[in-house]
Scaffold this motif. Structure first.
Motif, PDB file in Angstrom:
ATOM      1  N   VAL A  76       0.858  -1.186   0.000  1.00  0.00           N
ATOM      2  CA  VAL A  76       0.000   0.000   0.000  1.00  0.00           C
ATOM      3  C   VAL A  76       0.892   1.233   0.000  1.00  0.00           C
ATOM      4  CG1 VAL A  76      -1.883  -1.169   1.179  1.00  0.00           C
ATOM      5  CG2 VAL A  76      -0.151   0.082   2.523  1.00  0.00           C
ATOM      6  N   THR A  77       0.272   2.382  -0.236  1.00  0.00           N
ATOM      7  CA  THR A  77       1.017   3.642  -0.205  1.00  0.00           C
ATOM      8  C   THR A  77       0.585   4.459   1.001  1.00  0.00           C
ATOM      9  OG1 THR A  77      -0.620   4.907  -1.423  1.00  0.00           O
ATOM     10  CG2 THR A  77       0.998   3.639  -2.721  1.00  0.00           C
ATOM     11  N   SER A  78       1.320   5.507   1.249  1.00  0.00           N
ATOM     12  CA  SER A  78       0.979   6.361   2.399  1.00  0.00           C
ATOM     13  C   SER A  78      -0.412   6.956   2.243  1.00  0.00           C
ATOM     14  CB  SER A  78       2.020   7.474   2.548  1.00  0.00           C
ATOM     15  OG  SER A  78       2.111   8.212   1.342  1.00  0.00           O
ATOM     16  N   ALA A  79      -0.829   7.156   1.009  1.00  0.00           N
ATOM     17  CA  ALA A  79      -2.156   7.733   0.769  1.00  0.00           C
ATOM     18  C   ALA A  79      -3.267   6.753   1.123  1.00  0.00           C
ATOM     19  CB  ALA A  79      -2.273   8.153  -0.694  1.00  0.00           C
ATOM     20  N   ASP A  80      -2.933   5.465   1.188  1.00  0.00           N
ATOM     21  CA  ASP A  80      -3.956   4.461   1.514  1.00  0.00           C
ATOM     22  C   ASP A  80      -4.252   4.408   3.016  1.00  0.00           C
ATOM     23  OD1 ASP A  80      -4.236   3.598  -1.147  1.00  0.00           O
ATOM     24  OD2 ASP A  80      -2.474   2.282  -0.930  1.00  0.00           O
ATOM     25  N   ILE A  81      -3.383   4.995   3.816  1.00  0.00           N
ATOM     26  CA  ILE A  81      -3.565   4.904   5.270  1.00  0.00           C
ATOM     27  C   ILE A  81      -4.694   5.846   5.693  1.00  0.00           C
ATOM     28  CG2 ILE A  81      -2.460   5.184   7.532  1.00  0.00           C
ATOM     29  CD1 ILE A  81      -1.286   2.910   5.764  1.00  0.00           C
ATOM     30  N   ALA A  82      -5.728   5.271   6.284  1.00  0.00           N
ATOM     31  CA  ALA A  82      -6.881   6.075   6.725  1.00  0.00           C
ATOM     32  C   ALA A  82      -6.691   6.588   8.141  1.00  0.00           C
ATOM     33  CB  ALA A  82      -8.168   5.255   6.634  1.00  0.00           C
ATOM     34  N   HIS A  83      -6.027   5.805   8.960  1.00  0.00           N
ATOM     35  CA  HIS A  83      -5.798   6.207  10.353  1.00  0.00           C
ATOM     36  C   HIS A  83      -4.417   5.747  10.786  1.00  0.00           C
ATOM     37  CE1 HIS A  83      -9.887   7.572  11.135  1.00  0.00           C
ATOM     38  NE2 HIS A  83     -10.284   6.571  10.357  1.00  0.00           N
ATOM     39  N   ALA A  84      -3.775   6.583  11.544  1.00  0.00           N
ATOM     40  CA  ALA A  84      -2.432   6.260  12.023  1.00  0.00           C
ATOM     41  C   ALA A  84      -2.404   6.222  13.549  1.00  0.00           C
ATOM     42  CB  ALA A  84      -1.432   7.295  11.509  1.00  0.00           C
ATOM     43  N   ALA A  85      -1.551   5.357  14.056  1.00  0.00           N
ATOM     44  CA  ALA A  85      -1.255   5.323  15.499  1.00  0.00           C
ATOM     45  C   ALA A  85       0.256   5.243  15.605  1.00  0.00           C
ATOM     46  CB  ALA A  85      -1.942   4.133  16.162  1.00  0.00           C
ATOM     47  N   ILE A  86       0.888   6.363  15.360  1.00  0.00           N
ATOM     48  CA  ILE A  86       2.350   6.434  15.283  1.00  0.00           C
ATOM     49  C   ILE A  86       2.877   7.179  16.506  1.00  0.00           C
ATOM     50  CG2 ILE A  86       4.310   7.290  13.935  1.00  0.00           C
ATOM     51  CD1 ILE A  86       2.478   7.117  11.444  1.00  0.00           C
ATOM     52  N   CYS A  87       3.639   6.482  17.307  1.00  0.00           N
ATOM     53  CA  CYS A  87       4.112   7.080  18.567  1.00  0.00           C
ATOM     54  C   CYS A  87       5.249   8.055  18.296  1.00  0.00           C
ATOM     55  CB  CYS A  87       4.565   5.976  19.511  1.00  0.00           C
ATOM     56  SG  CYS A  87       3.199   4.915  19.986  1.00  0.00           S
ATOM     57  N   GLU A  88       5.112   9.226  18.861  1.00  0.00           N
ATOM     58  CA  GLU A  88       6.136  10.259  18.695  1.00  0.00           C
ATOM     59  C   GLU A  88       7.178  10.109  19.803  1.00  0.00           C
ATOM     60  OE1 GLU A  88       3.871  14.231  17.770  1.00  0.00           O
ATOM     61  OE2 GLU A  88       2.765  13.050  19.245  1.00  0.00           O
ATOM     62  N   PRO A  89       8.426  10.147  19.464  1.00  0.00           N
ATOM     63  CA  PRO A  89       9.454  10.117  20.517  1.00  0.00           C
ATOM     64  C   PRO A  89       9.326  11.308  21.461  1.00  0.00           C
ATOM     65  CG  PRO A  89      10.418   9.622  18.389  1.00  0.00           C
ATOM     66  CD  PRO A  89       9.007  10.062  18.131  1.00  0.00           C
TER      67      PRO A  89
ATOM     68  N   ALA B 167       7.882  13.186   6.385  1.00  0.00           N
ATOM     69  CA  ALA B 167       8.888  12.214   5.937  1.00  0.00           C
ATOM     70  C   ALA B 167       8.269  10.976   5.310  1.00  0.00           C
ATOM     71  CB  ALA B 167       9.778  11.810   7.114  1.00  0.00           C
ATOM     72  N   THR B 168       7.050  10.636   5.719  1.00  0.00           N
ATOM     73  CA  THR B 168       6.428   9.389   5.246  1.00  0.00           C
ATOM     74  C   THR B 168       5.307   9.626   4.256  1.00  0.00           C
ATOM     75  OG1 THR B 168       4.855   9.414   7.091  1.00  0.00           O
ATOM     76  CG2 THR B 168       6.933   8.212   7.424  1.00  0.00           C
ATOM     77  N   GLY B 169       4.825  10.842   4.200  1.00  0.00           N
ATOM     78  CA  GLY B 169       3.718  11.145   3.301  1.00  0.00           C
ATOM     79  C   GLY B 169       2.361  10.749   3.848  1.00  0.00           C
ATOM     80  N   ILE B 170       2.326  10.327   5.081  1.00  0.00           N
ATOM     81  CA  ILE B 170       1.048   9.927   5.680  1.00  0.00           C
ATOM     82  C   ILE B 170       0.335  11.179   6.181  1.00  0.00           C
ATOM     83  CG2 ILE B 170      -0.054   8.644   7.556  1.00  0.00           C
ATOM     84  CD1 ILE B 170       2.319   6.673   7.376  1.00  0.00           C
ATOM     85  N   THR B 171      -0.878  11.372   5.712  1.00  0.00           N
ATOM     86  CA  THR B 171      -1.640  12.561   6.124  1.00  0.00           C
ATOM     87  C   THR B 171      -2.867  12.194   6.948  1.00  0.00           C
ATOM     88  OG1 THR B 171      -2.849  12.467   4.032  1.00  0.00           O
ATOM     89  CG2 THR B 171      -0.900  13.905   4.118  1.00  0.00           C
ATOM     90  N   ALA B 172      -3.021  10.942   7.237  1.00  0.00           N
ATOM     91  CA  ALA B 172      -4.160  10.491   8.047  1.00  0.00           C
ATOM     92  C   ALA B 172      -4.050  11.068   9.447  1.00  0.00           C
ATOM     93  CB  ALA B 172      -4.167   8.958   8.111  1.00  0.00           C
ATOM     94  N   PRO B 173      -5.167  11.149  10.150  1.00  0.00           N
ATOM     95  CA  PRO B 173      -5.079  11.590  11.551  1.00  0.00           C
ATOM     96  C   PRO B 173      -4.250  10.612  12.374  1.00  0.00           C
ATOM     97  CG  PRO B 173      -7.288  10.754  11.039  1.00  0.00           C
ATOM     98  CD  PRO B 173      -6.540  10.839   9.749  1.00  0.00           C
ATOM     99  N   ASN B 174      -3.385  11.204  13.227  1.00  0.00           N
ATOM    100  CA  ASN B 174      -2.554  10.340  14.080  1.00  0.00           C
ATOM    101  C   ASN B 174      -3.147  10.298  15.488  1.00  0.00           C
ATOM    102  OD1 ASN B 174      -0.604   8.763  15.189  1.00  0.00           O
ATOM    103  ND2 ASN B 174       0.909  10.410  15.373  1.00  0.00           N
ATOM    104  N   HIS B 175      -3.760   9.193  15.830  1.00  0.00           N
ATOM    105  CA  HIS B 175      -4.444   9.073  17.126  1.00  0.00           C
ATOM    106  C   HIS B 175      -3.462   9.010  18.288  1.00  0.00           C
ATOM    107  CE1 HIS B 175      -8.374   8.583  15.180  1.00  0.00           C
ATOM    108  NE2 HIS B 175      -7.695   7.970  14.223  1.00  0.00           N
TER     109      HIS B 175
ATOM    110  N   GLN C 118     -13.489   2.876   9.440  1.00  0.00           N
ATOM    111  CA  GLN C 118     -14.642   2.238   8.783  1.00  0.00           C
ATOM    112  C   GLN C 118     -14.183   0.883   8.241  1.00  0.00           C
ATOM    113  OE1 GLN C 118     -17.731   3.781   8.631  1.00  0.00           O
ATOM    114  NE2 GLN C 118     -16.726   5.287   9.963  1.00  0.00           N
ATOM    115  N   PRO C 119     -15.122  -0.012   7.986  1.00  0.00           N
ATOM    116  CA  PRO C 119     -14.739  -1.285   7.362  1.00  0.00           C
ATOM    117  C   PRO C 119     -13.978  -1.029   6.066  1.00  0.00           C
ATOM    118  CG  PRO C 119     -17.004  -1.389   8.119  1.00  0.00           C
ATOM    119  CD  PRO C 119     -16.559   0.024   8.320  1.00  0.00           C
ATOM    120  N   GLY C 120     -12.892  -1.741   5.892  1.00  0.00           N
ATOM    121  CA  GLY C 120     -12.062  -1.572   4.690  1.00  0.00           C
ATOM    122  C   GLY C 120     -10.923  -0.604   4.875  1.00  0.00           C
ATOM    123  N   ASP C 121     -10.964   0.185   5.930  1.00  0.00           N
ATOM    124  CA  ASP C 121      -9.890   1.157   6.182  1.00  0.00           C
ATOM    125  C   ASP C 121      -8.572   0.448   6.496  1.00  0.00           C
ATOM    126  OD1 ASP C 121     -11.459   3.335   5.751  1.00  0.00           O
ATOM    127  OD2 ASP C 121     -11.616   3.947   7.876  1.00  0.00           O
TER     128      ASP C 121
END
Lengths: 479, 397
Positions: A216-229, A240-248, A276-279
């Motif tokens: 998948v690509t960064s644009a496919d990510i619907a939701h992120a859970a990326i821990c910040e140092p 840096a990653t191109g992910i624009t999804a909300p980071n919970h 959502q289903p499919g995300d």
């Protein structure tokens, strides 16, 4: 792995926050003279004196193990109360799970729960990963208010609704901060170094590898859970990653604080609640490297809504000295009454401990339930010894028969609430209460049970656990 | 069938120390003082004592285990001596043991002595348990006021009483005992206190304020008992006799079975019922009571449990002055636990000392006009798990 190769997934999740939330601005005011402190906005979840990494992991797990009895239990924390005493075994007993389940404690860095989750997804058997953190931090440190206390959990099964579709790992002895036996509180490296190199050298490469693995690509990510140092690094990671999804994970930090090892699975629960289903969801845990997991939502995942609700079910407080006391950064002189002996005898614990931490009472031959069990039942017409069937009381609704707020008795967070609790199934127990809100407790109140520290033998560094009655509903924090 | 001990045992001598924060006195001093007063009162030689029981509830506070502290302090010469302990009912337990020994015909003269040296703990209130046993794995570490405060909410819930009325009635209990204690030279707290002060005192355990709690004291009390026949032989024509002593002990029903509503103490009710039967009297035949007013709410509830107030009406009886010194049924004429003080192991015998004094017309400024029967009520533990002792004393004829 690719999107079509996902086999195992997450069936349920759990997120637990302690009742108390420090208004961070109160800490800023308290530290104004010094120029120290950190984050000024939002709340810092603050464990009660009777909570620790184990109790909060257990509370998070209670939500996620209601339908699945795992055969493998993993406890993850960097602030485990014991060095030699297995927390996963205690967790198993607290949840009254079968004793033949495999248990393991993982630690070493705040990524450990994600690493354990990945192992579970790549392994076999229904697995509970439970995490809790109550990390010691010195007052004045920015971490003291930026970090929070809490617990999280996830159960992995063959048919979990969030299926793993890709992953990547990177191991690296990257010392942005550390704690050690000699230095139990965090010792941090310069922030600019971390901000410039952690994303570039550790997080972004791992995320990119995981995206590639999942196809998948960064644009496919619907939701992120990326821990910040560190707080505020999400913007750089996103760039840096191109992910624009909300980071919970960032939202969780603002609402409660960085929960350490418990943060990633809690943030994942929030992402699942929003999805959502499919995300497609991306989870990244950081610490001595990085693990990145990519999930596709293909079915229901229980517990996510409860985790989100926990963010706003709490009691805001602004007493900085109480915060210092609760977090162990000041040691108040509570007087002679606090000196009472709380030594636990190992033989006694071995005989009765499992019934205590599991809150197991007994049902006699006429159906009456009591706690604790006894050879001759308490039932008035009992006329001799009877066999008793185990009856767990932890999830049985209950009401208060009697109550007081005791101001004479020592407790690290007065007053000492206790009284008689009547369970719906007939059992009644004289118990301690916890998590009092502004209204306190009164006769007739509905209560639910919480696993808490019962006694803390500071002299010998030991603690025991039992259940306490808490208000059935928590107050809702104002927006 | 057992016939009870009514009039089978006479109390021929009693002694009681001043109660209080007795920094300059050790347990030996207290034991000797109480005993010497009783011995002089009885008019017998110390060598005539055949057996003794010592009541001491908190053995880790200075006095020590076993009967040895009593035997050593009084230099009892190789006679049988035993220690008894039943929490706050310990003093009455010692009297019960000595009384039974006389009633059984085992000995001619027996001593019951209760002693406690609480102020060697170094802090206020009662010492906490230090056991590390099974119950410690789950039972709350509640303080004594905390455990008894539980009665209050349960009482108002059961009877639909207002918290304000209950608080005023509890305050009246303490106000009355302070007035009585001021008349008692041996009392720990000898100062009258006004209602406003009581009502506005700092909270200890909701809704019990500071003045709802009894004094924590050092002290000792002692009784010497024999048969009525021997008493008459000593020239005591109409001795004080034991009409009844009854004990009722929790077996888990209150705290572990689903019936109790937390608003009363069944052991008090049971012990009282049996004591009235043993004495052959009813509650209304009593002239006075000395009850276990460890906390004001306890006295209030006890008035109903003893059958002196109808269920749900103790608040109003108290506010009407029924239990004041000039009321219909005086209670705590000596100031009670509240103001005489509460050296735990001595308290049951201190209550008996007051009834004994009133029966003999020796109560001085607080002497009641007509005293035929006096009841003592000694309660150990907590409402949810208690030991209740009720005794009735009167004159032989």
């Amino acid at each position: 792995m690719g999107q079509d190769t996902g086999k195992r997934g997450i069936a349920s999740v759990g997120g637990y926050l302690p009742l108390l939330r420090l208004d961070r601005s109160a800490a800023s005011k308290g530290l104004q003279f010094s120029g120290l402190g950190g984050r000024n906005a939002g709340y810092r979840s603050t464990a009660g004196w009777d909570e620790d990494a184990l109790t909060m992991a257990a509370e998070a797990s209670r939500h996620s193990t209601s339908t699945v009895a795992p055969t493998r239990i993993c406890f993850a924390s960097t602030s485990s109360p014991f060095i030699e005493r297995g927390h996963a075994s205690m967790l198993l007993e607290a949840l009254a799970l079968p004793a033949n389940a495999r248990t393991i404690d993982v630690s070493g860095n705040r990524r450990c729960a994600v690493s354990a989750l990945l192992d579970a997804l790549l392994g076999q058997g229904d697995t509970l990963i439970a995490s809790g953190e109550k990390r010691p931090v010195r007052a004045g440190s920015a971490f003291h208010t930026a970090w929070g206390d809490g617990g999280s959990a996830a159960v992995v099964t063959d048919d979990g609704g969030a299926a793993l579709i890709g992953y990547a790992s990177l191991a690296r002895d990257y010392v942005d901060l550390y704690s050690s036996r000699e230095h139990p509180t965090p010792y941090a490296c310069e922030e600019r170094f971390v901000k410039e190199t952690a994303t570039r050298d550790v997080i972004a490469p791992t995320i990119k590898a995981a995206l590639a693995d999942a196809g998948v690509t960064s644009a496919d990510i619907a939701h992120a859970a990326i821990c910040e140092p560190l707080p505020g690094m999400w913007r750089d990671i996103s760039k840096a990653t191109g992910i624009t999804a909300p980071n919970h994970a960032s939202d969780l930090s603002a609402a409660a604080g960085d929960l350490g090892a418990a943060h990633p699975l809690f943030a994942l629960a929030l992402a699942l609640d929003a999805a959502q289903p499919g995300d497609i969801i991306l989870l990244a845990g950081f610490g001595s490297g990085c693990d990145t997991l990519i999930f596709k939502v293909i079915g229901a995942v229980a517990g996510a809504a409860k985790a989100r609700a926990a963010l706003t079910q709490g009691l805001v407080f602004a007493d900085y000295v109480r915060f210092l006391s609760l977090t162990g950064t000041i040691d108040l002189d509570w007087g002679i009454r606090s000196e009472f002996e709380q030594k636990t005898q190992a033989t006694v614990l071995e005989r009765y401990g499992r019934d205590m931490i599991g809150f197991i009472g007994g049902r006699d031959t006429k159906g009456n339930v009591q706690f604790p069990k006894s050879r001759i039942p308490v039932r008035p017409d009992a006329d001799g010894p009877e066999p008793m069937e185990d009856m767990r009381l932890a999830d049985v609704p209950a009401k208060l028969v009697s109550v007081t707020a005791d101001r004479l008795n020592f407790t690290p967070d007065p007053p000492f609430w206790f009284g008689l609790v009547q369970f719906e199934n007939g059992a009644r127990v004289m118990m301690e209460f916890t998590d009092a809100d502004a209204d306190g407790f009164k006769v007739g109140d509905s209560v639910s049970m919480r696993l808490r520290i019962k006694s803390r033998d500071k002299r010998r560094g030991f603690r025991t656990y039992f259940w306490k009655a808490a208000p059935a509903l928590r107050p809702i924090m104002e927006a | 069938m057992a016939s009870g001990i009514k009039d089978r045992v006479a109390i021929i001598g009693m002694g009681c120390t001043v109660f209080g924060e007795l920094w300059d006195k050790g347990p030996e001093d207290l034991i000797v003082e109480a005993f010497e007063e009783a011995l002089a009162d009885a008019g017998i030689a110390r060598g005539q004592i055949n057996a003794a029981w010592v009541g001491n509830a908190l053995d880790d506070i200075n006095i020590g285990n076993s009967a040895l502290p009593l035997a050593h302090a009084l230099r009892l010469k190789s006679i049988p001596v035993s220690r008894v302990e039943n929490m706050c009912a310990t003093g009455t337990e010692a009297l019960r043991a000595a009384t039974y020994a006389i009633a059984a015909g085992a000995v001619d003269f027996a001593v019951a002595l209760g002693v406690e040296k609480l102020k060697d703990t170094g802090y206020g209130g009662l010492p906490l348990r230090t056991k590390g046993l099974a119950n410690d794995l789950w039972m709350p570490y509640g303080s004594a006021p905390g455990t008894f405060a539980q009665l209050a909410g349960a009482y108002t819930a059961r009877h639909g009483a207002s918290s304000e009325d209950l608080k005023r009635a509890m305050a009246h209990v303490s106000w009355k005992s302070h007035r009585n204690g001021a008349l008692n030279a041996k009392a720990h707290l000898r100062k009258a206190v006004d209602m406003e002060t009581i009502l506005n005192a700092p909270m200890i355990a909701n809704p019990l304020g500071l003045f709802d709690c009894c004094g924590v004291s050092d002290g000792a009390a002692c009784a010497i008992v024999t048969t009525p026949e021997i008493a008459k032989g000593l020239g005591i024509a109409n001795p004080v006799t034991v009409k009844a002593i009854q004990l009722s002990v929790s077996h888990g029903w209150e705290a572990s079975y689903h019936e109790w509503d937390g608003s009363s103490i069944r052991n008090t009710q049971e012990a009282a019922k049996r004591a009235y039967a043993e004495a052959g009297i009813s509650a209304h035949d009593l002239s006075m009571t000395e009850v276990h007013d460890c906390f004001s709410i306890t006295e209030l509830v006890t008035m109903e449990d003893l059958g002196l107030s109808a269920e749900g009406s103790a608040i109003f009886d108290i506010l009407d002055g029924r239990y004041d010194n000039n009321g219909a049924m005086p209670c705590q004429t000596d100031g009670g636990l509240k103001c005489f003080g509460h050296p735990v192991g001595a308290s049951g015998l201190r209550m008996a000392y007051e009834v004994y004094s009133q029966l003999l017309g020796r109560a001085g400024d607080r002497q009641l006009a007509n005293v035929d029967f006096g009841l003592t009520h000694n309660l150990g533990g907590q409402p949810a798990n208690s030991v209740a002792a009720v005794s009735i004393l009167g004159r032989l004829n």
